[in-house]
Design an enzyme around this catalytic site. Structure first.
Site, PDB file in Angstrom:
ATOM      1  N   GLU A 302       1.005  -1.141  -0.138  1.00  0.00           N
ATOM      2  CA  GLU A 302       0.007  -0.119   0.265  1.00  0.00           C
ATOM      3  C   GLU A 302       0.660   1.420  -0.246  1.00  0.00           C
ATOM      4  OE1 GLU A 302      -0.626  -2.450   2.436  1.00  0.00           O
ATOM      5  OE2 GLU A 302      -2.331  -3.229   2.074  1.00  0.00           O
ATOM      6  N   ASP A 306       1.423   3.938  -3.110  1.00  0.00           N
ATOM      7  CA  ASP A 306       1.479   5.402  -3.119  1.00  0.00           C
ATOM      8  C   ASP A 306       2.553   6.720  -3.813  1.00  0.00           C
ATOM      9  OD1 ASP A 306      -0.930   4.913  -2.130  1.00  0.00           O
ATOM     10  OD2 ASP A 306      -1.186   5.491  -0.176  1.00  0.00           O
ATOM     11  N   SER A 507      -6.890   3.251  -4.344  1.00  0.00           N
ATOM     12  CA  SER A 507      -5.649   3.669  -3.271  1.00  0.00           C
ATOM     13  C   SER A 507      -4.646   3.535  -4.289  1.00  0.00           C
ATOM     14  CB  SER A 507      -5.144   2.417  -2.901  1.00  0.00           C
ATOM     15  OG  SER A 507      -5.419   2.702  -1.423  1.00  0.00           O
ATOM     16  N   ASP A 548     -14.088  12.665 -20.670  1.00  0.00           N
ATOM     17  CA  ASP A 548     -14.686  12.006 -19.732  1.00  0.00           C
ATOM     18  C   ASP A 548     -14.935  10.923 -20.027  1.00  0.00           C
ATOM     19  OD1 ASP A 548     -17.505  12.821 -19.040  1.00  0.00           O
ATOM     20  OD2 ASP A 548     -18.353  13.469 -20.267  1.00  0.00           O
ATOM     21  N   VAL A 549     -15.837  10.161 -19.270  1.00  0.00           N
ATOM     22  CA  VAL A 549     -15.431   8.775 -19.193  1.00  0.00           C
ATOM     23  C   VAL A 549     -16.877   7.876 -19.230  1.00  0.00           C
ATOM     24  CG1 VAL A 549     -15.155   6.686 -17.901  1.00  0.00           C
ATOM     25  CG2 VAL A 549     -12.986   8.445 -17.604  1.00  0.00           C
ATOM     26  N   GLY A 567     -20.520  13.749 -18.573  1.00  0.00           N
ATOM     27  CA  GLY A 567     -20.539  14.891 -18.112  1.00  0.00           C
ATOM     28  C   GLY A 567     -20.229  14.328 -16.823  1.00  0.00           C
ATOM     29  N   ASP A 569     -20.305  11.659 -13.463  1.00  0.00           N
ATOM     30  CA  ASP A 569     -21.554  10.644 -12.528  1.00  0.00           C
ATOM     31  C   ASP A 569     -20.605  10.361 -11.430  1.00  0.00           C
ATOM     32  OD1 ASP A 569     -19.567   8.039 -13.678  1.00  0.00           O
ATOM     33  OD2 ASP A 569     -18.976   9.211 -15.485  1.00  0.00           O
TER      34      ASP A 569
END
Length: 590
Positions: A302, A306, A507, A548-549, A567, A569
């Site tokens: 983890e 990062d 993460s 945009d996805v 837009g 979501d």
């Protein structure tokens, strides 16, 4: 106190804990406890107030799953053991209103005050608690025999050490050690699985007290069922920089970025160097400043993820690794996220990192409302100072952090992603086009109302998606909507313990977006401008500057969840960043 059996049990603990001590010592401590309890009884008129996370009566942390997740109760804390107390003193109501106004003004790109951030001293003065509240808490802790009391600069946090038996009497609970065996770090904390009962004269002037029945989230990289196939050999820094049109390395100014890490998540400098050599030669040899502890011989996937991606996406930006365990000596009862925010409030403006990536998510329904609201205020304080706080939304789709306990029930938001004053980062996978990743947590808060800055975008989504939305009883359409933005979150190449590994989850996305913000800051500061600070109003005012996805969904709770569409979501927010477009915008702003 009405719970006489708890009083007797605490006295038992005092007697056993003092075995072998001198008679004088025993009498002195017993007298001190008696005085403290007598003072509480008198001042609170034999009243005690339960501290509940939700409205309504009959709340039990154990019965309602607050002890859930990985935490298992162990032995009771020894009577003489010193327990760290932290009290969040209620702040000035007038000051809190002014703080919110200042934050929204200096973060709104259409405001004449845009970028005019407040200093730490100004923020602390603005929200300083009333004097009577400070005096009440000080007297309460002094009467309990607390030692080593420390206060924040304005007194809104007061902390100190008290004996465990004294803490049990004052809170009306039993304290135990709890261990998370599911985590490689196996963190241990001190908590209670009972509802604390504060004296009325104290509960009136505090937001929350630790130790409590709040069990912190333990960050774990997602284990994905039916995971998407790796993209070639996996996601790498160079792939991300190309995908998000990143042309800058940073290093033009003295601004910095940071990773917040908790509960046994450490990094290895040798893993970092190995990763840099293979995937990010531009950052090779650069090391982060460590604030707090680090155990290089005990790295976790983890923390490694990062740090390796924050430093490689923004390779020349100075980086800091902030570690808060919540389980250090004499501090096992500390709430790590609160400790982190308190540390921010002690760090001068000149040295504090201006961007933080945070991979820490709780299920919102497992968080006390008072705690959540106070944390949200602390996030406002950070934003008002010009700090950008970004957090992963979690990996359970509409089922919260892990989607384990909500089949057929209302969807679960995650916290602190559900706070209106933090930038929540969801996840995508695939390229050209990117697709919303199935585990990307997103939805609507049941604690915080929808902020004005996102009203237009969310209203548009609810209207255009009306035919495909889940049943209305499963989500709160008027709540704060999240995520705000997104980034790749699958098949990340990582180095851990000298070996190659891969990571999944939001993460992975949070440090990528944080690095983009850090690079934008670097360009602005180099031209004599301010850092971006709280970026949400800017994001929602300029949705067209994001990729945009429009495909993918975030299933959970036995449903298909929400769907990504044109837009904003609740799967990918505004979409993924386009650094080139964003740079042009932020350099045009004052």
């Amino acid at each position: 106190f009405s719970a006489g059996d708890k009083m007797l049990d605490a006295k038992r603990g005092i007697r056993s804990g003092l075995a072998g001590r001198s008679l004088i010592g025993m009498l002195s401590h017993s007298l001190a406890v008696c005085i403290a309890v007598f003072a509480c009884l008198c001042l609170c008129r034999v009243a005690a107030v339960p501290v509940r996370p939700h409205e309504g009566d009959g709340f039990s942390p154990a019965e309602n799953g607050m002890v859930g997740g990985c935490w298992q109760r162990g032995e009771r804390v020894q009577a003489e053991e010193l327990v760290h107390f932290r009290v969040a003193v209620k702040q000035s109501e007038t000051g809190l209103k002014k703080l919110e106004e200042a934050l929204l003004e200096n973060s709104d790109p259409s405001s004449p005050q845009y970028g005019q951030h407040l200093s730490l001293d100004s923020v602390q003065e603005l929200v300083a608690p009333p004097l009577h509240a400070l005096q009440t808490v000080r007297q309460w802790l002094d009467g309990a025999g607390a030692t080593g009391l420390q206060e924040s600069s304005n007194g809104d946090f007061i902390s100190g050490l008290v004996r465990a038996d004294t803490a049990e009497v004052l809170l009306g609970v039993k304290l135990h050690r709890f261990e998370c065996a599911a985590s490689a770090a196996r963190p241990t904390i001190i908590r209670t699985d009972e509802t604390p009962r504060l004296p009325a004269f104290v509960s009136d002037v505090v937001d929350f007290v630790t130790p409590s029945y709040r069990f912190p989230a333990v960050k774990r990289i997602a284990k994905v069922v039916n995971a998407p196939p790796p993209i070639d050999t996996g996601v790498t820094p160079s792939m991300l920089r190309k995908l998000y049109n990143i042309s800058a390395n940073g290093g033009k100014s003295d601004t910095s970025q940071g990773v917040a890490s908790f509960l046994g998540n450490y990094f290895s400098p040798s893993d970092l160097l190995s990763f840099q050599k293979q995937f990010s030669p531009e950052s090779e040899g650069r090391t982060p400043k460590v604030v707090g502890a680090n155990k290089p011989k005990s790295p976790t996937l983890e923390a490694s993820l990062d740090l390796q991606y924050l430093m490689s996406v923004a390779p020349a930006v100075s980086t800091e690794f902030w570690y808060t365990s919540g389980s250090q000596p004499h501090n096992p009862g500390a709430e790590p996220f609160v400790e982190f925010l308190a540390a921010l409030s002690r760090t001068p403006d000149k040295t504090v990192p201006k961007v933080f990536s945070i991979s820490y998510a709780d299920d919102e329904d497992q968080v006390e409302v008072g705690y959540a609201r106070r944390v949200s205020v602390e996030l406002q304080k950070a934003g008002a100072r010009g700090l950008s706080m970004l957090v992963a939304t979690g990996d359970g789709g509409v089922g919260g952090n892990t989607d384990q306990r909500c089949n057929g029930k209302p969807f679960i938001a995650t916290f602190p992603a559900s706070s209106p004053y933090i930038t929540a980062v969801g996840g995508t996978w695939n390229q050209h086009p990117e697709v919303g990743f199935q585990i990307s947590s997103g939805g609507f808060s049941n604690v915080f109302a929808r902020p004005q800055y996102q009203h237009k975008a969310v209203h548009s989504f609810l209207k255009s998606a009306a035919g495909t939305l889940p049943s209305k009883h499963r989500y709160n359409a008027t709540g704060r909507a999240f995520p705000d933005v997104a980034a790749q979150s699958a098949s990340f190449c990582i180095k851990v313990k000298g070996k190659d590994d891969q990571g999944y989850g939001t993460s992975a996305a949070a440090p990528v977006v944080a690095a983009v913000i850090a690079l934008l800051n670097d360009e602005r500061v180099a031209k004599g401008k301010s850092t971006l600070g709280f970026v949400n109003p800017l994001v929602y005012a300029h949705l067209a500057l994001f990729n945009d996805v429009t495909a993918g969904h975030n299933p959970g709770c036995g449903s298909s969840g929400f769907s990504a569409q044109a837009g904003w979501d609740p799967v990918t927010g505004a979409g993924t960043p386009d650094f080139g477009k964003l740079l042009e915008l932020v350099l045009s702003l004052p």
